[in-house]
Design an enzyme around this catalytic site. Structure first.
Site, PDB file in Angstrom:
ATOM      1  N   SER A  43       0.827  -1.197   0.000  1.00 20.02           N
ATOM      2  CA  SER A  43       0.000   0.000   0.000  1.00 20.02           C
ATOM      3  C   SER A  43       0.869   1.259   0.000  1.00 20.02           C
ATOM      4  O   SER A  43       1.761   1.396  -0.835  1.00 20.02           O
ATOM      5  CB  SER A  43      -0.943  -0.044   1.204  1.00 20.02           C
ATOM      6  N   ASP A 162      -5.655  -4.424  -2.224  1.00 18.63           N
ATOM      7  CA  ASP A 162      -4.656  -3.983  -1.254  1.00 18.63           C
ATOM      8  C   ASP A 162      -3.804  -5.133  -0.707  1.00 18.63           C
ATOM      9  O   ASP A 162      -4.311  -6.075  -0.105  1.00 18.63           O
ATOM     10  CB  ASP A 162      -5.386  -3.292  -0.099  1.00 18.63           C
TER      11      ASP A 162
END
Length: 292
Positions: A43, A162
């Site tokens: 991320s 993610d």
């Protein structure tokens, strides 16, 4: 000498902490960075790892973008969840503006980006065919379903989201991985909170302390705090990385950044050389992740 890698955790808008760490590494650890073999992250951590590897001279520009991006999100009625606000398009624009044209060539086989497949399998992506492919992988690593949108990113025909959902702090299988996290826990560089003694929880392969401060940080990661608080977090990233760092005019976007109350796990940037690696406890590995 044993291979040394740097890894930055997933953390949303708390990525400003990583930028503080990256600022110190780029200004006071340039020689040391030459000894780093791999850069990893999930991320926001993947974005900072990419920046430090491919364009360390753009760290200040990225920091300005992060402050501006956070301010823009704060102005939305529901933050990034506001109907009509395209969070991912804004992030893509920032990445595209900052990364050099040959970033994918610099990153190939040295950058390891954590992503999660649509069926929940974690991958560490290190092969990038072109610059656009690198950007797509980075966006996938940042894509939180429903928060950032409804349609996952398409990475070479595979839908991905993610990487922080399945491996929030990648540790490479060889050598010593020095880990950075804005959440108080067992990362090599992180804030030190007063929490319940000895109580940690393992979240997506990262051990974090059970503390009220960490609960607040989860909210701050998703919904950016005030400018003043983000400046404080930026400063904490600097001082946690190098406690001798003195914040003076010109060393940060705002020279009046407070130092914060965290204590320091390591005394200086010697952690990058691996000198402390043998003395420190090994960081949990990456069992279950696949490298592609």
């Amino acid at each position: 000498m044993k291979q040394v890698h740097l890894s930055f955790s997933s953390c949303g808008f708390l990525g400003i902490y990583h930028l503080g760490a990256a600022t110190v590494l780029s200004k006071r650890g340039r020689g040391l960075l030459c000894n780093v073999t791999g850069f990893a992250g999930a991320s926001a951590g993947a974005l900072v790892a990419t920046l430090l590897l491919t364009a360390p001279e753009r760290i200040e520009a990225c920091t300005r973008f992060t402050f501006a991006f956070a301010e823009e999100v704060r102005m939305q009625a529901l933050g990034p969840l506001t109907p009509g606000y395209d969070f991912m398009a804004r992030l893509r624009g920032g990445i595209d503006e900052i990364l050099p044209q040959h970033a994918h060539e610099l990153a190939r086989e040295r950058l390891h980006v954590s992503v999660t497949s649509a069926v929940g399998q974690n991958y560490l992506v290190s092969n990038f065919t072109c610059r656009d492919n690198l950007i797509t992988v980075l966006l996938a690593s940042c894509f939180i379903p429903f928060y950032a949108g409804l349609k996952p990113m398409d990475c070479a025909g595979q839908l991905c989201v993610d990487g922080g959902l399945t491996n929030s702090l990648p540790v490479l299988p060889t050598g010593r991985t020095v880990t950075f996290s804005p959440f108080s826990g067992r990362a090599d560089v992180s804030p030190r909170d007063l929490g319940w003694p000895g109580i940690y929880v393992r979240v997506a392969k990262q051990d974090v302390m059970v503390s009220m401060a960490n609960l607040v940080r989860v909210q701050q990661a998703l919904f950016p705090p005030s400018r003043g608080m983000m400046e404080a977090i930026y400063g904490m990233g600097m001082t946690d990385t190098c406690p001798e760092q003195t914040l003076t005019a010109g060393s940060a976007p705002n020279p009046k950044i407070p130092r914060g109350n965290s204590s320091i796990r390591y005394s200086n940037l010697s952690i990058i050389t691996g000198e402390e690696a043998t003395a420190s406890a090994p960081t949990p590995g990456v069992t279950g992740s696949r490298r592609i």
